[in-house]
Design a protein around this motif. Structure first.
Motif, mmCIF file in Angstrom:
data_model
loop_
_atom_site.group_PDB
_atom_site.id
_atom_site.type_symbol
_atom_site.label_atom_id
_atom_site.label_comp_id
_atom_site.label_asym_id
_atom_site.label_seq_id
_atom_site.Cartn_x
_atom_site.Cartn_y
_atom_site.Cartn_z
ATOM 1 N N GLY B 111 -1.703 -7.236 -7.906
ATOM 2 C CA GLY B 111 -0.765 -6.303 -7.277
ATOM 3 C C GLY B 111 -0.783 -6.481 -5.767
ATOM 4 N N CYS B 112 -1.833 -7.118 -5.246
ATOM 5 C CA CYS B 112 -1.940 -7.287 -3.788
ATOM 6 C C CYS B 112 -0.827 -8.178 -3.231
ATOM 7 C CB CYS B 112 -3.307 -7.853 -3.406
ATOM 8 S SG CYS B 112 -4.561 -6.562 -3.245
ATOM 9 N N GLU B 113 -0.160 -8.919 -4.111
ATOM 10 C CA GLU B 113 0.914 -9.789 -3.634
ATOM 11 C C GLU B 113 2.224 -9.010 -3.426
ATOM 12 O OE1 GLU B 113 -0.532 -9.757 -6.557
ATOM 13 O OE2 GLU B 113 1.086 -9.358 -7.966
ATOM 14 N N LEU B 114 2.281 -7.762 -3.885
ATOM 15 C CA LEU B 114 3.524 -6.982 -3.759
ATOM 16 C C LEU B 114 3.742 -6.510 -2.331
ATOM 17 C CD1 LEU B 114 3.094 -4.658 -6.894
ATOM 18 C CD2 LEU B 114 4.667 -6.613 -6.676
ATOM 19 N N ALA B 115 5.007 -6.363 -1.962
ATOM 20 C CA ALA B 115 5.320 -5.751 -0.665
ATOM 21 C C ALA B 115 4.829 -4.308 -0.698
ATOM 22 C CB ALA B 115 6.820 -5.802 -0.413
ATOM 23 N N GLY B 116 4.267 -3.851 0.415
ATOM 24 C CA GLY B 116 3.758 -2.480 0.492
ATOM 25 C C GLY B 116 2.293 -2.363 0.112
ATOM 26 N N SER B 203 -5.687 1.123 -13.101
ATOM 27 C CA SER B 203 -5.433 0.165 -14.181
ATOM 28 C C SER B 203 -4.349 -0.834 -13.809
ATOM 29 C CB SER B 203 -5.098 0.884 -15.485
ATOM 30 O OG SER B 203 -4.018 1.767 -15.284
ATOM 31 N N GLY B 204 -3.516 -0.502 -12.838
ATOM 32 C CA GLY B 204 -2.502 -1.479 -12.442
ATOM 33 C C GLY B 204 -1.518 -0.895 -11.454
ATOM 34 N N MET B 205 -0.580 -1.744 -11.041
ATOM 35 C CA MET B 205 0.470 -1.273 -10.131
ATOM 36 C C MET B 205 1.816 -1.682 -10.715
ATOM 37 S SD MET B 205 -1.029 -2.162 -6.375
ATOM 38 C CE MET B 205 -2.744 -2.642 -6.304
ATOM 39 N N ARG B 206 2.814 -0.857 -10.447
ATOM 40 C CA ARG B 206 4.170 -1.207 -10.884
ATOM 41 C C ARG B 206 5.036 -1.446 -9.662
ATOM 42 N NH1 ARG B 206 5.866 3.659 -14.256
ATOM 43 N NH2 ARG B 206 3.762 4.500 -13.921
ATOM 44 N N SER B 207 6.113 -2.201 -9.849
ATOM 45 C CA SER B 207 6.951 -2.528 -8.693
ATOM 46 C C SER B 207 8.418 -2.567 -9.095
ATOM 47 C CB SER B 207 6.555 -3.892 -8.137
ATOM 48 O OG SER B 207 6.772 -4.892 -9.117
ATOM 49 N N VAL B 229 -3.175 0.803 0.140
ATOM 50 C CA VAL B 229 -4.195 0.039 0.870
ATOM 51 C C VAL B 229 -5.378 -0.157 -0.062
ATOM 52 C CG1 VAL B 229 -5.607 -0.107 2.937
ATOM 53 C CG2 VAL B 229 -3.462 1.176 2.997
ATOM 54 N N VAL B 230 -5.747 -1.416 -0.256
ATOM 55 C CA VAL B 230 -6.852 -1.741 -1.148
ATOM 56 C C VAL B 230 -8.097 -2.005 -0.299
ATOM 57 C CG1 VAL B 230 -7.680 -3.383 -2.882
ATOM 58 C CG2 VAL B 230 -5.258 -2.710 -2.840
ATOM 59 N N GLY B 231 -9.095 -1.138 -0.452
ATOM 60 C CA GLY B 231 -10.338 -1.287 0.321
ATOM 61 C C GLY B 231 -11.513 -1.303 -0.630
ATOM 62 N N ILE B 232 -11.668 -2.405 -1.344
ATOM 63 C CA ILE B 232 -12.696 -2.456 -2.390
ATOM 64 C C ILE B 232 -13.769 -3.490 -2.068
ATOM 65 C CG2 ILE B 232 -11.227 -1.548 -4.232
ATOM 66 C CD1 ILE B 232 -10.722 -4.488 -5.073
ATOM 67 N N GLY B 233 -14.047 -3.636 -0.790
ATOM 68 C CA GLY B 233 -15.151 -4.516 -0.412
ATOM 69 C C GLY B 233 -14.679 -5.901 -0.015
ATOM 70 N N VAL B 234 -15.644 -6.745 0.277
ATOM 71 C CA VAL B 234 -15.319 -8.073 0.803
ATOM 72 C C VAL B 234 -16.072 -9.155 0.039
ATOM 73 C CG1 VAL B 234 -14.869 -7.210 3.138
ATOM 74 C CG2 VAL B 234 -17.178 -7.996 2.545
ATOM 75 N N VAL B 235 -15.577 -10.372 0.166
ATOM 76 C CA VAL B 235 -16.297 -11.538 -0.369
ATOM 77 C C VAL B 235 -16.520 -12.518 0.785
ATOM 78 C CG1 VAL B 235 -15.696 -11.529 -2.805
ATOM 79 C CG2 VAL B 235 -14.042 -12.362 -1.164
#
Ligand SMILES: Cc1cc2nc3c(=O)[nH]c(=O)nc-3n(C[C@H](O)[C@H](O)[C@H](O)COP(=O)(O)OP(=O)(O)OC[C@H]3O[C@@H](n4cnc5c(N)ncnc54)[C@H](O)[C@@H]3O)c2cc1C
Ligand code: SF4
Lengths: 69, 404
Positions: B111-116, B203-207, B229-235
């Motif tokens: 879902g991170c590829e979606l606009a917004g 569980s997911g995102m809709r667009s 905004v996705v803030g679930i840590g870093v790699v």
């Protein structure tokens, strides 16, 4: 070298004082006081370290400004 | 140096200050001169600061360090044997010594590829997120109540936006704070009007038309939103080192002096090393001050390695800092020195007045950490006491308010 502190950014955590107590002092009133605006050469290394370690990037230096006579 | 940010820049500066007068090259894949990340989620996102203000002081004059900047250039491979660094542009670069400070990247979700939908790690990320905030969205959903998520939620509220913060764990900041402090953070956000949802996963995102419209939760509910905004840590950024022979295991594994291989040191968010102060299990530290301290240390380690002067090498103690970080949310300054435990005692101020210090004790009753809430000076004092190995009684006495 001339020291400038942006007091809007400074949060008085006294990190600079730990590094260069000759130059920076946070007093019991929780304000930072710059004791020497134009530190002598032997303190420059410490002052630069304080600049780097200030998490608020509140301290800046005008490196080439000599002390006024 | 690979990685033109906090740790890499500090390493360069230390090399110069310690008298290294050879050639230095700084390779960084971002197009920008080194800038400070903490304000990205705070002043910059709030709209109070512009880009110029973010530049790290040490890079204010890019020519001052006498180094060759290779910005917008990624390191793509490393040959330890031949001492060569492959680059995304131009010929490979030979080196005598290498400092790796490639940091970490934000973890993503489908879902991170979606606009917004945003992550927040770089200036470009912050510019994009700020533009969406400027558009005055009806609703912002923050996924993950770690520091980045919590700070973004606070800044969004300060900008008058409606915010929902979702966290799969039962408390915010569970990974880095004790439970009751995590609960205090949840209360702080609720008091500021954030809809805090704990213990529920996404569980997911809709667009629609490529732009996010809903975040679906595991409990079957859904939240309508145009900004996430996705803030679930870093790699850690180690992909480019695959096959190089360095040990890659949640970062670059180093010895207790930050040495990763002959002539190669690592520093900052990417480095994993055993800190003897905490039993010596290798770990990574994702903190601003650590990047600086370790960047400086790694530079000295490298100079010692390259030097023929045996004193230089033996003078260097293992790298054993006391961790310390801060997070600013609303008008609260939250700082932790050392490590948290579930055995805590308030030694200064009170939780009610929202200005206090509490110390943490381990199972043996030893003083191992302190949390300062709107008490920055005591946080640093506690860090110093930890470095000195102060007893719990000592910490209690010294951190208590001075008698009037
Ligand atoms: C929004 C935000 C807020 C923060 N707030 C706080 C805070 O309040 N308090 C605190 O203690 N810490 C905070 N931090 C953490 C702190 O900023 C980091 O710990 C610090 O930036 C780490 O520095 P570094 O130099 O190790 O890595 P980074 O800053 O991540 O820099 C690594 C650099 O290397 C580059 N790079 C990666 N791979 C390559 C490659 N193959 N070739 C070339 N270049 C490469 C990256 O693009 C990046 O520019 C925050 C971080 C963020 C993102
Ligand atoms: S280190 Fe920076 S924020 Fe801390 S007291 Fe000094 S100037 Fe202020």
């Amino acid at each position: 070298m001339k020291i400038n502190v942006d007091f809007d950014l400074c949060e008085s955590n006294a990190i600079c004082m730990q590094i260069a107590p000759e130059v920076f002092e946070v007093r019991d009133d929780d304000f930072l006081y710059v004791l020497i605006d134009h530190p002598p050469a032997e303190l420059h290394a410490k002052v630069r370290e304080a600049v780097d370690r200030c998490p608020k990037q509140a301290i800046s230096l005008a490196e080439d400004l000599p002390a006024p006579e | 140096m690979v990685g033109a940010s906090l740790a890499g820049l500090q390493a360069a500066q230390t090399l110069r200050r310690d008298g290294f007068d050879g050639e230095l090259t700084m390779v960084g894949d971002e197009p920008h001169y080194p800038y400070d990340r903490p304000p990205l989620s705070k002043h910059f996102l709030a709209g109070a600061w512009e880009e110029e203000k973010l530049r790290l002081r040490a890079a204010a004059d890019p020519d001052a360090l006498g180094l060759t900047w290779r910005l917008g250039t990624a390191a793509t491979g490393l040959d330890l044997e031949a001492k060569r660094l492959e680059l995304s542009e131009g010929p490979a670069l030979g080196y005598d010594g290498l400092i790796i400070a490639t940091g970490a990247a934000a973890r993503t979700l489908p879902g991170c590829e979606l606009a917004g939908v945003h992550v927040l790690r770089t200036l470009d990320d912050a510019v994009a997120l700020r533009a969406d905030f400027d558009g005055g969205p009806d609703h912002v959903v923050v996924i993950g109540a770690g520091f980045i998520g919590a700070e973004v939620a606070a800044t969004a509220r300060e900008r008058g936006l409606a915010v929902t913060m979702i966290e799969a764990a039962s408390v915010p900041l569970g990974r880095v704070l004790d439970r009751s402090s995590g609960e205090a953070i949840a209360d702080l956000h609720r008091a500021n009007g954030v809809d805090v949802r704990l213990g529920v996963g996404v569980s997911g995102m809709r667009s629609a038309g490529g732009r996010v419209t809903h975040v679906d939760l595991e409990d079957g509910s859904a939240i309508q939103t145009s900004v996430v905004v996705v803030g679930i840590g870093v790699v850690p950024n180690v992909g480019w080192l695959e096959g190089s022979g360095l040990t890659l295991d949640d970062g670059i594994l180093c010895d207790e002096t930050c040495l990763a291989a002959p002539s190669v040191v690592a520093a900052g968010d990417v480095a994993r090393w055993p800190n003897a102060r905490f039993g010596g299990a290798p770990s990574r530290v994702e903190q601003w001050d650590n990047a600086i301290e370790q960047g400086a240390y790694a530079a000295r380690r490298l100079l010692a390695w390259l030097s023929t002067d045996p004193d230089l090498a033996t003078d260097l103690a293992p790298f054993q800092p006391v961790p310390w970080f801060w997070s600013d949310q609303y008008d609260k300054k939250i700082q932790l020195a050392g490590i948290p435990t579930e055995t805590a005692a308030v030694v200064h101020g009170s939780v009610q007045e929202q200005r206090f210090v509490k110390i943490y004790l381990d199972d043996a009753g030893l003083f191992v950490g302190a949390l300062a809430w709107n008490r920055p000076r005591q946080a640093i004092q506690a860090r110093q006491l930890l470095a000195e190995g102060a007893s719990a009684e000592d910490a209690r006495a010294k951190l208590a308010p001075a008698p009037a």
